[in-house]
Each structure stands twice: as C-alpha cells, then as structure tokens.
Scaffold this motif. Structure first.
Motif, short mmCIF file in Angstrom:
data_model
loop_
_atom_site.label_atom_id
_atom_site.label_comp_id
_atom_site.label_asym_id
_atom_site.label_seq_id
_atom_site.Cartn_x
_atom_site.Cartn_y
_atom_site.Cartn_z
N THR A 22 -2.62 -6.27 -1.59
CA THR A 22 -3.53 -7.12 -2.35
C THR A 22 -4.68 -6.29 -2.92
N PRO A 23 -5.38 -6.83 -3.93
CA PRO A 23 -6.49 -6.10 -4.51
C PRO A 23 -7.50 -5.66 -3.45
N ARG A 24 -8.08 -4.50 -3.70
CA ARG A 24 -9.06 -3.86 -2.81
C ARG A 24 -8.45 -3.40 -1.49
N HIS A 25 -7.16 -3.08 -1.56
CA HIS A 25 -6.47 -2.50 -0.41
C HIS A 25 -5.67 -1.29 -0.87
N GLY A 26 -5.39 -0.41 0.06
CA GLY A 26 -4.62 0.79 -0.25
C GLY A 26 -3.46 0.93 0.71
N LEU A 27 -2.55 1.82 0.33
CA LEU A 27 -1.37 2.09 1.16
C LEU A 27 -0.97 3.53 0.94
N LEU A 28 -0.64 4.21 2.03
CA LEU A 28 -0.18 5.59 1.95
C LEU A 28 1.33 5.61 2.15
N ILE A 29 2.04 6.15 1.17
CA ILE A 29 3.49 6.30 1.25
C ILE A 29 3.75 7.75 1.66
N PHE A 30 4.45 7.93 2.74
CA PHE A 30 4.72 9.26 3.27
C PHE A 30 5.89 9.91 2.55
N PRO A 31 5.99 11.24 2.65
CA PRO A 31 7.13 11.92 2.03
C PRO A 31 8.46 11.36 2.53
N PHE A 32 9.40 11.25 1.62
CA PHE A 32 10.75 10.79 1.90
C PHE A 32 10.85 9.32 2.25
N GLN A 33 9.78 8.56 2.07
CA GLN A 33 9.89 7.11 2.24
C GLN A 33 10.33 6.52 0.90
N PHE A 34 11.45 5.85 0.91
CA PHE A 34 11.91 5.17 -0.30
C PHE A 34 10.96 4.01 -0.57
N HIS A 35 10.53 3.87 -1.82
CA HIS A 35 9.62 2.76 -2.13
C HIS A 35 9.82 2.30 -3.57
N HIS A 36 9.62 1.00 -3.75
CA HIS A 36 9.61 0.39 -5.07
C HIS A 36 8.75 -0.87 -4.99
N TYR A 37 8.54 -1.50 -6.13
CA TYR A 37 7.56 -2.58 -6.23
C TYR A 37 8.22 -3.85 -6.75
N SER A 38 7.73 -5.00 -6.25
CA SER A 38 8.28 -6.28 -6.69
C SER A 38 7.23 -7.38 -6.51
N GLN A 39 7.54 -8.52 -7.06
CA GLN A 39 6.75 -9.74 -6.88
C GLN A 39 5.28 -9.60 -7.29
N ALA A 40 5.06 -9.06 -8.47
CA ALA A 40 3.69 -8.99 -8.98
C ALA A 40 3.24 -10.39 -9.38
N LEU A 41 2.01 -10.73 -9.03
CA LEU A 41 1.49 -12.05 -9.38
C LEU A 41 1.20 -12.16 -10.88
N ARG A 42 0.85 -11.04 -11.51
CA ARG A 42 0.54 -11.02 -12.94
C ARG A 42 1.08 -9.73 -13.53
N GLU A 43 1.13 -9.67 -14.85
CA GLU A 43 1.61 -8.46 -15.51
C GLU A 43 0.54 -7.40 -15.65
N ASP A 44 -0.74 -7.79 -15.62
CA ASP A 44 -1.82 -6.82 -15.83
C ASP A 44 -2.23 -6.18 -14.50
N ILE A 45 -1.42 -5.24 -14.07
CA ILE A 45 -1.65 -4.54 -12.81
C ILE A 45 -2.61 -3.38 -13.06
N SER A 46 -3.56 -3.23 -12.17
CA SER A 46 -4.49 -2.09 -12.24
C SER A 46 -4.49 -1.43 -10.87
N TRP A 47 -3.75 -0.34 -10.78
CA TRP A 47 -3.62 0.40 -9.53
C TRP A 47 -3.91 1.86 -9.80
N LEU A 48 -4.39 2.55 -8.79
CA LEU A 48 -4.61 3.99 -8.87
C LEU A 48 -3.59 4.66 -7.95
N PHE A 49 -2.86 5.64 -8.48
CA PHE A 49 -1.90 6.40 -7.70
C PHE A 49 -2.40 7.84 -7.60
N VAL A 50 -2.44 8.35 -6.38
CA VAL A 50 -2.85 9.74 -6.15
C VAL A 50 -1.72 10.42 -5.40
N THR A 51 -1.23 11.51 -5.96
CA THR A 51 -0.21 12.29 -5.26
C THR A 51 -0.84 13.59 -4.80
#
Length: 100
Positions: A22-51
């Motif tokens: 949810t907004p104002r939350h973060g998540l760390l995806i570790f190496p080799f973790q398969f991940h994808h995204y679904s069920q967005a509430l709206r089309e105007d997503i604003s997320w920051l990705f840092v690798t």
C-alpha cells in the motif's frame, strides 16, 4: 530491488506469496526471488524502484517478504537519494548513494 509505493496499492507476488503493498510502504525483493505485480487499484502508479548490489544480504534477512512503513525519516532519505541521483550523476554516485 527496493520498492517504495508512493501512490496506489498493488499486489506484489513474490515467489509463492501475495503481498499487498500500500502507499507509504516499502518492500525489499531479495536476489533470485521471482516477482511480478497484479491487482493495481488504479492505473496511475507512482513507485520508486532502487536496485543495488550487496555482498551479504544476511543483515537484511528480517525484511524478507515483509512490507515496512515509509516513516518520515525514511521518506527523507529517499528524497535525498533521488536528489543525489538527479544532481550528482558522477562516477562516485554509487558510493554516495550507499552512504545515504
């Protein structure tokens, strides 16, 4: 991959888990973790990705599959990170970002 949800909730499917980010939350995806995204509430997503690369992920193990709140202090650090990226863009940038 460090994900910061700034606007719009989305389900992050990590390996065999569905994690609602949810907004104002973060998540760390570790190496080799398969991940994808679904069920967005709206089309105007604003997320920051840092690798980034880290020699030993063990100190971050407590964050595996656990969303965390983007507190005002954490949001300030991300603002500094983005500002540094936008203004500094030098060969020393990775060191600068790691310091943040």
């Amino acid at each position: 991959v460090l994900i910061c949800a700034l606007r719009t909730a989305v389900t992050v499917n990590v390996d065999d888990r569905k994690i609602r980010l949810t907004p104002r939350h973060g998540l760390l995806i570790f190496p080799f973790q398969f991940h994808h995204y679904s069920q967005a509430l709206r089309e105007d997503i604003s997320w920051l990705f840092v690798t980034f690369e880290l020699a030993d992920a063990e100190p971050l193990a407590a964050l595996r599959n656990r969303p965390f709140a983007l507190t005002p202090a954490v949001r300030a650090l991300f603002a500094e990170l983005v500002e540094a990226y936008e203004t500094e863009r030098t060969e020393d940038l990775p060191v600068l970002l790691l310091a943040l």
